[in-house]
Design a protein around this motif. Structure first.
Motif, mmCIF file in Angstrom:
data_model
loop_
_atom_site.group_PDB
_atom_site.id
_atom_site.type_symbol
_atom_site.label_atom_id
_atom_site.label_comp_id
_atom_site.label_asym_id
_atom_site.label_seq_id
_atom_site.Cartn_x
_atom_site.Cartn_y
_atom_site.Cartn_z
ATOM 1 N N ALA A 105 -6.615 0.664 -0.822
ATOM 2 C CA ALA A 105 -6.607 -0.623 -1.528
ATOM 3 C C ALA A 105 -5.953 -0.425 -2.889
ATOM 4 O O ALA A 105 -6.040 0.651 -3.488
ATOM 5 C CB ALA A 105 -8.022 -1.173 -1.682
ATOM 6 N N ASN A 106 -5.304 -1.480 -3.385
ATOM 7 C CA ASN A 106 -4.755 -1.461 -4.737
ATOM 8 C C ASN A 106 -4.823 -2.868 -5.316
ATOM 9 O O ASN A 106 -5.560 -3.716 -4.811
ATOM 10 C CB ASN A 106 -3.328 -0.887 -4.749
ATOM 11 N N ASN A 133 -7.111 -3.611 6.074
ATOM 12 C CA ASN A 133 -8.011 -4.265 7.021
ATOM 13 C C ASN A 133 -7.814 -3.633 8.396
ATOM 14 O O ASN A 133 -6.979 -2.757 8.586
ATOM 15 C CB ASN A 133 -7.791 -5.783 7.059
ATOM 16 N N LEU A 149 0.831 -1.198 0.000
ATOM 17 C CA LEU A 149 0.000 0.000 0.000
ATOM 18 C C LEU A 149 0.874 1.259 0.000
ATOM 19 O O LEU A 149 1.655 1.463 0.920
ATOM 20 C CB LEU A 149 -0.922 0.003 1.222
ATOM 21 N N ILE A 168 -4.577 3.386 -7.013
ATOM 22 C CA ILE A 168 -5.333 2.157 -6.736
ATOM 23 C C ILE A 168 -4.992 1.010 -7.695
ATOM 24 O O ILE A 168 -5.282 -0.147 -7.381
ATOM 25 C CB ILE A 168 -6.866 2.435 -6.770
ATOM 26 N N ALA A 185 -12.465 1.173 1.973
ATOM 27 C CA ALA A 185 -11.401 0.308 1.453
ATOM 28 C C ALA A 185 -11.995 -0.884 0.713
ATOM 29 O O ALA A 185 -11.486 -1.288 -0.340
ATOM 30 C CB ALA A 185 -10.519 -0.171 2.604
ATOM 31 N N SER A 186 -13.076 -1.432 1.249
ATOM 32 C CA SER A 186 -13.737 -2.569 0.591
ATOM 33 C C SER A 186 -14.313 -2.155 -0.763
ATOM 34 O O SER A 186 -14.207 -2.895 -1.753
ATOM 35 C CB SER A 186 -14.848 -3.115 1.498
ATOM 36 N N ALA A 189 -3.245 -5.401 -2.355
ATOM 37 C CA ALA A 189 -3.684 -5.484 -0.958
ATOM 38 C C ALA A 189 -4.873 -4.575 -0.697
ATOM 39 O O ALA A 189 -5.161 -3.652 -1.456
ATOM 40 C CB ALA A 189 -2.528 -5.106 -0.026
ATOM 41 N N THR A 190 -5.551 -4.860 0.422
ATOM 42 C CA THR A 190 -6.673 -4.053 0.891
ATOM 43 C C THR A 190 -6.485 -3.785 2.373
ATOM 44 O O THR A 190 -6.123 -4.692 3.133
ATOM 45 C CB THR A 190 -8.015 -4.780 0.666
ATOM 46 N N SER A 237 -11.465 -1.720 -3.255
ATOM 47 C CA SER A 237 -10.946 -3.024 -3.655
ATOM 48 C C SER A 237 -11.844 -3.680 -4.709
ATOM 49 O O SER A 237 -11.345 -4.251 -5.691
ATOM 50 C CB SER A 237 -10.844 -3.929 -2.421
#
Length: 386
Positions: free
Chosen positions: A188-189, A195, A154, A381, A230-231, A192-193, A234
């Motif tokens: 997010a990219n 959490n 990230l 992203i 973030a979700s 990865a996201t 993603s």
């Protein structure tokens, strides 16, 4: 004259004599002090004189070296020599960091009135110093190392406001202590996201530095809202993440050699990937982390070359797609090869137009959804690493 009067006269004369002698002594003392001061004024202070730097030679340096004791060790000074050594190391580190961040630029960076963050895809954490105590370069460098150690995927940006001019700089460029630190972390990219665990680690690192400086951390959004965003980011990345590939195959029975491919690729402006053999990358802008064009040799017997176009990171206005087709034709000519689709069917002019229409349609749809191809948001992203 009585005896009492005589005694009083003697005492008075003694007192007068005492004060006369004392005044003479003080007058002599003052004269000596004035003489010493005059000698002091004649001495030259090498650090404060008006001599030009060019006139300061080794002889001046030797004459003004600090005195040494019987064992040859320097006598204690008001400012330990290690201070100047640390400052030199810090300046060297700043210059090296500047070269790493953008080797094409000269040393130095113009500050900006306000850093630009994309609050739609970045979680922004900031803190300001209280009172005269600021954030020094050593603390910021440690902060950067701690933040980037949390995730290698990230991207993290750190901007700092200079106490001297009030402008913002990427922390490695800041010329002095900072009064404010602003950190932007991509939620997010492609890889990865964010959490809750990762987010808590970022927040903890920031709060530790804030506590040390007697301040607090202000997030752009609370943890729950950030995780929800973030979700969403993603899911967006997974939906629009696409690339298309063509193959460059030899026209003869002889395979395309890796040596020939490497020579042609480098002559065409591709840069060999540092991670291993068989991959070359092309960036239209040296500042871009993700290459738009990628050449790869997968070790197939006929030396087939895979030529890939990264759709989300492409900028059609800049002419990236047109450059892709021109480059494919250029590479094929110099490799004595032809370019075909993944099923090894030749691509003619009509086929190229179909590919162009498909790419254009995807990028237009992505732009309507809020991300323009090749934009700063797209680069964040659709990145693969920090």
């Amino acid at each position: 004259m009585t005896e009492t009067q005589i005694i009083l006269i003697v005492v008075a004369l003694a007192v007068i004599g005492f004060f006369f002698l004392r005044s003479k002594h003080e007058e002599s003392s003052v004269k000596r002090q004035l003489h010493n001061n005059a000698l002091d004024e004649e001495r030259v202070d090498v650090l404060m004189n008006d001599k030009d730097d060019d006139d300061f030679d080794d002889d001046d340096l030797e004459k003004n070296e600090p005195s040494t004791g019987s064992k040859g060790s320097p006598l204690p000074q008001e400012e330990p020599p290690i201070y100047s050594e640390l400052e030199k190391e810090r300046n060297d580190a700043v210059e090296e960091a500047q070269r790493e961040m953008n080797p094409t630029e000269t040393i130095g960076y113009a500050g900006v009135a306000e850093p630009v963050f994309d609050y739609g895809v970045q979680w922004v954490l900031d803190m300001s110093s209280i009172g005269t105590k600021g954030f020094n370069f050593g603390a910021l460098d440690a902060l950067y190392r701690d933040l980037t150690a949390i995730s290698s995927d990230l991207p993290v940006e750190i901007w700092t406001r200079s106490k001297k001019d009030g402008l913002y700089y990427p922390f490695k460029y800041c010329p002095n202590e900072s009064s404010r630190v602003v950190v932007g972390i991509t939620m997010a990219n492609r890889t990865a996201t964010m959490n809750e665990l990762i987010a808590s680690q970022y927040l903890q690192v920031m709060e530790q530095m804030a506590a040390y400086n007697g301040t607090d951390v202000r997030p752009s959004m609370d943890m729950k809202t950030m995780l929800e965003n973030a979700s969403k980011v993603s899911k967006f990345v997974k939906y629009y993440d696409s690339m298309f590939e063509i193959l460059i195959v030899s026209k003869t029975e002889a395979p395309i050699s890796v040596e020939l491919l490497e020579r042609v690729a480098e002559d065409s402006g591709f840069v060999k990937n540092s991670e291993g053999r068989g991959r070359w990358e092309y960036r239209f802008d040296p500042a871009e982390k993700e290459p738009v064009l990628v050449l790869a040799n997968h070790g197939e017997p006929d030396g087939t070359v895979h030529f890939t176009f990264d759709i989300p990171n492409a900028n059609l206005v800049r002419g990236d797609l047109k450059q892709f087709f021109q480059m494919a034709n250029h590479l094929a000519n110099h490799l004595n090869a032809a370019w075909v689709d993944c099923e090894r069917r030749p691509i003619d002019a009509g086929g190229a137009l179909i590919l162009q229409d498909e790419v254009t349609a995807k990028l237009e749809k992505m732009a309507i959804a809020g991300v323009r191809g090749g934009s700063t948001r797209a680069r964040l992203i659709f990145s693969r690493e920090a």
